[in-house]
Design a protein around this motif. Structure first.
Motif, PDB file in Angstrom:
ATOM      1  N   ASN A   1       0.923  -1.193  -0.037  1.00 49.62           N
ATOM      2  CA  ASN A   1      -0.002  -0.095   0.066  1.00 49.62           C
ATOM      3  C   ASN A   1       0.845   1.375   0.133  1.00 49.62           C
ATOM      4  OD1 ASN A   1      -2.535   1.174  -0.137  1.00 49.62           O
ATOM      5  ND2 ASN A   1      -2.628   1.495   2.147  1.00 49.62           N
ATOM      6  N   VAL A   2       1.873   1.258  -0.762  1.00 44.98           N
ATOM      7  CA  VAL A   2       2.767   2.411  -0.917  1.00 44.98           C
ATOM      8  C   VAL A   2       2.549   3.191  -2.082  1.00 44.98           C
ATOM      9  CG1 VAL A   2       5.156   3.203  -1.422  1.00 44.98           C
ATOM     10  CG2 VAL A   2       4.607   1.318   0.442  1.00 44.98           C
ATOM     11  N   THR A   3       2.262   4.484  -2.345  1.00 49.10           N
ATOM     12  CA  THR A   3       2.045   5.237  -3.260  1.00 49.10           C
ATOM     13  C   THR A   3       3.439   5.675  -4.198  1.00 49.10           C
ATOM     14  OG1 THR A   3       0.136   6.442  -2.424  1.00 49.10           O
ATOM     15  CG2 THR A   3       0.998   7.549  -3.947  1.00 49.10           C
ATOM     16  N   ILE A   4       3.391   5.610  -5.371  1.00 50.99           N
ATOM     17  CA  ILE A   4       4.599   5.800  -6.006  1.00 50.99           C
ATOM     18  C   ILE A   4       4.150   7.172  -6.752  1.00 50.99           C
ATOM     19  CG2 ILE A   4       6.168   5.107  -8.095  1.00 50.99           C
ATOM     20  CD1 ILE A   4       5.595   2.368  -7.366  1.00 50.99           C
ATOM     21  N   VAL A   5       5.335   7.914  -6.631  1.00 49.96           N
ATOM     22  CA  VAL A   5       5.266   9.277  -7.578  1.00 49.96           C
ATOM     23  C   VAL A   5       6.335   9.033  -8.659  1.00 49.96           C
ATOM     24  CG1 VAL A   5       6.017  11.626  -7.257  1.00 49.96           C
ATOM     25  CG2 VAL A   5       4.496  10.667  -5.481  1.00 49.96           C
ATOM     26  N   SER A   6       5.719   8.773  -9.864  1.00 51.87           N
ATOM     27  CA  SER A   6       6.890   8.587 -10.975  1.00 51.87           C
ATOM     28  C   SER A   6       7.123  10.049 -11.688  1.00 51.87           C
ATOM     29  CB  SER A   6       6.278   7.672 -11.802  1.00 51.87           C
ATOM     30  OG  SER A   6       7.123   7.061 -12.782  1.00 51.87           O
ATOM     31  N   ASP A   7       8.497  10.373 -11.612  1.00 53.28           N
ATOM     32  CA  ASP A   7       8.883  11.643 -12.220  1.00 53.28           C
ATOM     33  C   ASP A   7       9.366  11.146 -13.709  1.00 53.28           C
ATOM     34  OD1 ASP A   7      10.209  13.714 -13.402  1.00 53.28           O
ATOM     35  OD2 ASP A   7      11.743  13.924 -11.752  1.00 53.28           O
ATOM     36  N   GLU A   8       8.396  11.341 -14.873  1.00 55.27           N
ATOM     37  CA  GLU A   8       8.808  10.899 -16.102  1.00 55.27           C
ATOM     38  C   GLU A   8       9.224  12.003 -17.195  1.00 55.27           C
ATOM     39  OE1 GLU A   8       5.537   8.012 -17.111  1.00 55.27           O
ATOM     40  OE2 GLU A   8       6.024   6.923 -15.240  1.00 55.27           O
ATOM     41  N   ILE A   9       9.634  13.037 -16.392  1.00 53.10           N
ATOM     42  CA  ILE A   9       9.897  14.273 -17.176  1.00 53.10           C
ATOM     43  C   ILE A   9      11.044  13.975 -18.241  1.00 53.10           C
ATOM     44  CG2 ILE A   9      12.064  15.091 -15.936  1.00 53.10           C
ATOM     45  CD1 ILE A   9      10.505  17.951 -16.017  1.00 53.10           C
ATOM     46  N   HIS A  10      11.863  12.959 -18.439  1.00 51.17           N
ATOM     47  CA  HIS A  10      12.555  12.720 -19.619  1.00 51.17           C
ATOM     48  C   HIS A  10      12.126  11.554 -20.415  1.00 51.17           C
ATOM     49  CE1 HIS A  10      15.863  14.749 -17.220  1.00 51.17           C
ATOM     50  NE2 HIS A  10      16.021  15.235 -18.230  1.00 51.17           N
ATOM     51  N   SER A  11      10.836  11.207 -20.190  1.00 50.63           N
ATOM     52  CA  SER A  11      10.180  10.069 -20.925  1.00 50.63           C
ATOM     53  C   SER A  11      10.364  10.253 -22.486  1.00 50.63           C
ATOM     54  CB  SER A  11       8.861   9.772 -20.408  1.00 50.63           C
ATOM     55  OG  SER A  11       8.147  11.017 -20.746  1.00 50.63           O
ATOM     56  N   ASP A  12      10.198  11.368 -22.971  1.00 50.92           N
ATOM     57  CA  ASP A  12      10.268  11.564 -24.300  1.00 50.92           C
ATOM     58  C   ASP A  12      11.775  11.282 -25.052  1.00 50.92           C
ATOM     59  OD1 ASP A  12       7.418  12.361 -24.586  1.00 50.92           O
ATOM     60  OD2 ASP A  12       8.173  14.499 -24.061  1.00 50.92           O
ATOM     61  N   LEU A  13      12.943  11.285 -24.089  1.00 51.79           N
ATOM     62  CA  LEU A  13      14.154  11.160 -24.596  1.00 51.79           C
ATOM     63  C   LEU A  13      14.797   9.952 -24.415  1.00 51.79           C
ATOM     64  CD1 LEU A  13      15.010  14.863 -23.205  1.00 51.79           C
ATOM     65  CD2 LEU A  13      14.742  14.164 -25.413  1.00 51.79           C
TER      66      LEU A  13
ATOM     67  N   LYS B   1      -2.259   0.487  -7.969  1.00 54.04           N
ATOM     68  CA  LYS B   1      -3.461   1.208  -7.394  1.00 54.04           C
ATOM     69  C   LYS B   1      -3.248   2.771  -6.875  1.00 54.04           C
ATOM     70  CE  LYS B   1      -3.542  -1.788  -4.123  1.00 54.04           C
ATOM     71  NZ  LYS B   1      -3.937  -2.725  -2.810  1.00 54.04           N
ATOM     72  N   ASN B   2      -2.081   3.047  -6.286  1.00 52.44           N
ATOM     73  CA  ASN B   2      -1.879   4.230  -6.018  1.00 52.44           C
ATOM     74  C   ASN B   2      -0.691   5.003  -6.699  1.00 52.44           C
ATOM     75  OD1 ASN B   2      -3.652   4.156  -3.550  1.00 52.44           O
ATOM     76  ND2 ASN B   2      -2.137   2.864  -2.579  1.00 52.44           N
ATOM     77  N   LEU B   3      -0.867   5.919  -7.472  1.00 54.86           N
ATOM     78  CA  LEU B   3      -0.038   6.301  -8.554  1.00 54.86           C
ATOM     79  C   LEU B   3      -0.227   8.029  -8.977  1.00 54.86           C
ATOM     80  CD1 LEU B   3       2.252   5.982 -10.902  1.00 54.86           C
ATOM     81  CD2 LEU B   3       0.316   5.629 -12.061  1.00 54.86           C
ATOM     82  N   ILE B   4       1.060   8.682  -8.742  1.00 56.56           N
ATOM     83  CA  ILE B   4       1.072   9.867  -9.205  1.00 56.56           C
ATOM     84  C   ILE B   4       2.170  10.120 -10.305  1.00 56.56           C
ATOM     85  CG2 ILE B   4       1.659  12.420  -8.778  1.00 56.56           C
ATOM     86  CD1 ILE B   4       0.651  11.745  -5.945  1.00 56.56           C
ATOM     87  N   VAL B   5       1.845  10.446 -11.588  1.00 59.27           N
ATOM     88  CA  VAL B   5       2.794  10.555 -12.643  1.00 59.27           C
ATOM     89  C   VAL B   5       3.054  12.096 -13.012  1.00 59.27           C
ATOM     90  CG1 VAL B   5       3.355  10.046 -15.362  1.00 59.27           C
ATOM     91  CG2 VAL B   5       2.031   8.357 -13.740  1.00 59.27           C
ATOM     92  N   CYS B   6       4.292  12.352 -13.118  1.00 56.54           N
ATOM     93  CA  CYS B   6       4.689  13.804 -13.148  1.00 56.54           C
ATOM     94  C   CYS B   6       5.428  13.816 -14.624  1.00 56.54           C
ATOM     95  CB  CYS B   6       5.398  14.340 -12.292  1.00 56.54           C
ATOM     96  SG  CYS B   6       5.003  14.090 -10.618  1.00 56.54           S
ATOM     97  N   THR B   7       4.827  14.904 -15.728  1.00 56.24           N
ATOM     98  CA  THR B   7       5.476  14.794 -16.906  1.00 56.24           C
ATOM     99  C   THR B   7       5.449  16.356 -17.243  1.00 56.24           C
ATOM    100  OG1 THR B   7       3.511  14.875 -18.324  1.00 56.24           O
ATOM    101  CG2 THR B   7       4.456  12.754 -17.847  1.00 56.24           C
ATOM    102  N   SER B   8       5.925  16.853 -18.293  1.00 58.46           N
ATOM    103  CA  SER B   8       6.300  18.190 -18.748  1.00 58.46           C
ATOM    104  C   SER B   8       6.871  18.257 -20.089  1.00 58.46           C
ATOM    105  CB  SER B   8       7.122  18.965 -17.495  1.00 58.46           C
ATOM    106  OG  SER B   8       7.299  20.493 -18.124  1.00 58.46           O
ATOM    107  N   ILE B   9       6.613  19.353 -20.955  1.00 56.72           N
ATOM    108  CA  ILE B   9       7.359  19.701 -22.336  1.00 56.72           C
ATOM    109  C   ILE B   9       8.607  20.374 -21.782  1.00 56.72           C
ATOM    110  CG2 ILE B   9       5.150  19.838 -23.369  1.00 56.72           C
ATOM    111  CD1 ILE B   9       5.634  22.988 -23.145  1.00 56.72           C
ATOM    112  N   SER B  10       9.117  20.629 -20.494  1.00 54.00           N
ATOM    113  CA  SER B  10       9.982  21.454 -20.312  1.00 54.00           C
ATOM    114  C   SER B  10      11.454  21.082 -20.656  1.00 54.00           C
ATOM    115  CB  SER B  10      10.303  21.766 -18.866  1.00 54.00           C
ATOM    116  OG  SER B  10      10.253  20.834 -18.070  1.00 54.00           O
ATOM    117  N   LYS B  11      11.758  19.857 -20.632  1.00 47.82           N
ATOM    118  CA  LYS B  11      12.809  19.116 -20.876  1.00 47.82           C
ATOM    119  C   LYS B  11      13.127  18.981 -22.330  1.00 47.82           C
ATOM    120  CE  LYS B  11      14.513  18.838 -16.559  1.00 47.82           C
ATOM    121  NZ  LYS B  11      15.476  19.692 -16.096  1.00 47.82           N
ATOM    122  N   THR B  12      11.997  18.191 -22.807  1.00 51.42           N
ATOM    123  CA  THR B  12      12.011  17.697 -24.242  1.00 51.42           C
ATOM    124  C   THR B  12      12.157  18.955 -25.270  1.00 51.42           C
ATOM    125  OG1 THR B  12      10.623  15.872 -23.608  1.00 51.42           O
ATOM    126  CG2 THR B  12      10.754  16.492 -26.134  1.00 51.42           C
TER     127      THR B  12
END
Length: 227
Positions: A35-47, A63-74
């Motif tokens: 029952n651990v929430t994962i914060v997945s920083d996927e800001i480099h996922s396009d690269l 079950k418990n998920l937060i995904v972070c993305t952005s156009i800033s790096k790509t």
């Protein structure tokens, strides 16, 4: 047992590792069981480079998920302050929004950032990105070959994603202070010393090679002169 949150950097920064689907599935099982929430920083996922495959945690049964993305790096648009925080679970999303409001932040991007995000993902962004990735791959190969031929004491670690090279300088037998002094004061190159990433990072530097080849070449020639 007291852990409630796991912060994942995917792809990993600074070492440029792209986690495999099998590795992530094991992480999901552990997270769901405990029952651990994962914060997945996927800001480099396009690269993701060299035909490696990126798997977003958002596509797995977590079950418990937060995904972070952005156009800033790509797309090099960090100044527009636009990012995406994706929270599938309605209750968790509500708690997050509530905390945002408590500290005076509205989870709404500025108009410039919103338009830029939409444009990058719907117009000619993909075509531009594919060309960028080829350029980054070539820059990395140039960097690796240059070090092998000219400064073999500096090792270029294998890279699967991001535009950040993780360089091992331990073979130079210099202290952290001596390394920073030589690179920044003598070679006049601003780098991120590995120590900022923890004890294990000492003796490493992180080098941004997302630049014109001429700039990278000059930087490497300066390093060669110093070392």
């Amino acid at each position: 047992p007291k852990n409630k949150l796991f912060i994942l950097c995917s792809p990993h920064n600074p070492v440029g590792r792209v986690w495999t689907e099998e590795e992530l599935k094991k992480l999901v099982i552990l997270s769901n069981e405990n029952n651990v929430t994962i914060v997945s920083d996927e800001i480099h996922s396009d690269l993701v480079l060299f035909k490696n495959k990126f798997t977003s945690l958002g596509t797995l049964n977590l079950k418990n998920l937060i995904v972070c993305t952005s156009i800033s790096k790509t797309f090099n648009l960090a100044a527009l302050k636009a990012s995406n925080i994706i929270i599938p679970d309605k209750i968790l999303r509500g708690k997050f929004k509530e905390e945002m409001f408590k500290v005076g932040l509205k989870p709404v991007p500025n108009i410039f950032g919103a338009i830029a995000t939409e444009s990058c993902y719907t117009d000619d962004g993909e075509k531009w990105l594919e060309n960028l990735k080829k350029y980054l791959e070539n820059n990395y190969e140039y960097l690796k070959k240059y070090l092998e031929e000219n400064i073999p004491s500096i090792k270029c670690t294998p890279l699967e994603g991001t535009y950040l090279a993780w360089l091992d300088l331990k073979g130079l037998n210099l202290t952290e202070e001596e390394l920073v002094n030589k690179i920044e004061k003598e070679a006049k190159i601003v780098i991120d010393g590995g120590h900022i990433f923890g004890e294990e990072g000492k003796g490493f530097i992180r080098l941004n090679f997302a630049c014109h080849r001429d700039v990278l070449k000059e930087a490497l020639e300066r390093l060669k002169k110093v070392f």
